[in-house]
Motif scaffolding. Structure first.
Motif, PDB file in Angstrom:
ATOM      1  N   GLY A 130     -45.546 -34.207  -8.443  1.00  0.00           N
ATOM      2  CA  GLY A 130     -44.409 -33.870  -9.443  1.00  0.00           C
ATOM      3  C   GLY A 130     -44.966 -34.247 -10.913  1.00  0.00           C
ATOM      4  O   GLY A 130     -45.943 -35.062 -11.121  1.00  0.00           O
ATOM      5  N   TYR A 180     -40.894 -39.553 -11.902  1.00  0.00           N
ATOM      6  CA  TYR A 180     -39.630 -39.375 -11.492  1.00  0.00           C
ATOM      7  C   TYR A 180     -38.573 -40.579 -12.031  1.00  0.00           C
ATOM      8  O   TYR A 180     -37.378 -40.419 -11.842  1.00  0.00           O
ATOM      9  N   SER A 237     -36.905 -35.923  -2.091  1.00  0.00           N
ATOM     10  CA  SER A 237     -38.022 -35.471  -2.958  1.00  0.00           C
ATOM     11  C   SER A 237     -37.771 -34.123  -3.513  1.00  0.00           C
ATOM     12  O   SER A 237     -38.256 -33.898  -4.619  1.00  0.00           O
ATOM     13  N   MET A 285     -35.909 -34.928  -6.731  1.00  0.00           N
ATOM     14  CA  MET A 285     -36.761 -35.310  -7.664  1.00  0.00           C
ATOM     15  C   MET A 285     -37.545 -34.302  -8.289  1.00  0.00           C
ATOM     16  O   MET A 285     -37.460 -34.179  -9.626  1.00  0.00           O
ATOM     17  N   HIS A 286     -37.860 -33.209  -7.654  1.00  0.00           N
ATOM     18  CA  HIS A 286     -38.849 -32.097  -8.234  1.00  0.00           C
ATOM     19  C   HIS A 286     -37.696 -31.435  -9.169  1.00  0.00           C
ATOM     20  O   HIS A 286     -38.168 -30.998 -10.229  1.00  0.00           O
ATOM     21  N   LYS A 339     -35.111 -32.560 -10.562  1.00  0.00           N
ATOM     22  CA  LYS A 339     -34.727 -33.543 -11.781  1.00  0.00           C
ATOM     23  C   LYS A 339     -35.795 -33.298 -12.779  1.00  0.00           C
ATOM     24  O   LYS A 339     -35.368 -33.055 -14.047  1.00  0.00           O
ATOM     25  N   ILE A 340     -36.902 -33.152 -12.609  1.00  0.00           N
ATOM     26  CA  ILE A 340     -38.048 -33.066 -13.661  1.00  0.00           C
ATOM     27  C   ILE A 340     -38.068 -31.745 -13.999  1.00  0.00           C
ATOM     28  O   ILE A 340     -39.273 -31.504 -14.833  1.00  0.00           O
TER      29      ILE A 340
END
Length: 120
Positions: free
Chosen positions: A32, A45, A90, A93-94, A96-97
């Motif tokens: 990430g 994250y 997971s 989170m990818h 999210k950013i």
């Protein structure tokens, strides 16, 4: 069908063990943000080192159980569903950013494989 499920168990289990035990301190194109290690990735994250250790312990344990489930099928569904939940995290989170979608591909693929394992 049974051989495909076993193949998925081996692929997912060994792949996750590889990521967390052998590749954790190495840069990969799937990390990430611009992280070069798993610890840096969790920081990207917004997660603590403690969360990284907890998630790592759970993923390694469930990956081992997924492989052991080849011989002890009662472990298969709980291990696969536990990993599916973490892999969904997971992917989240990818997203999210705002990583490029290709960075979440391995997690999404293993998520699908875990759901297949759990329900077939």
């Amino acid at each position: 069908m049974n051989y495909l499920v076993i193949a998925f168990q081996v692929i997912v289990g060994i792949s996750l063990l590889n990521v967390w035990l052998l590749q954790s301190k190495k840069a990969t194109r799937w990390r990430g943000g611009n992280a070069t290690t798993i610890m840096e990735e969790f920081k990207v994250y917004g997660l603590s080192a403690t969360v990284c250790y907890i998630v790592g312990f759970i993923k390694v344990t469930l990956a081992i159980l997924l492989i052991v489930a080849i011989w002890y099928p009662v472990l298969k569904q709980p291990a696969a569903l536990g990993l599916a939940a973490l892999l969904l995290g997971s992917v989240a989170m990818h997203l999210k950013i705002k990583d490029p979608l290709f960075k979440s591909f391995p997690a999404a693929l293993f998520l699908i494989m875990c759901l297949f394992i759990a329900f077939f």
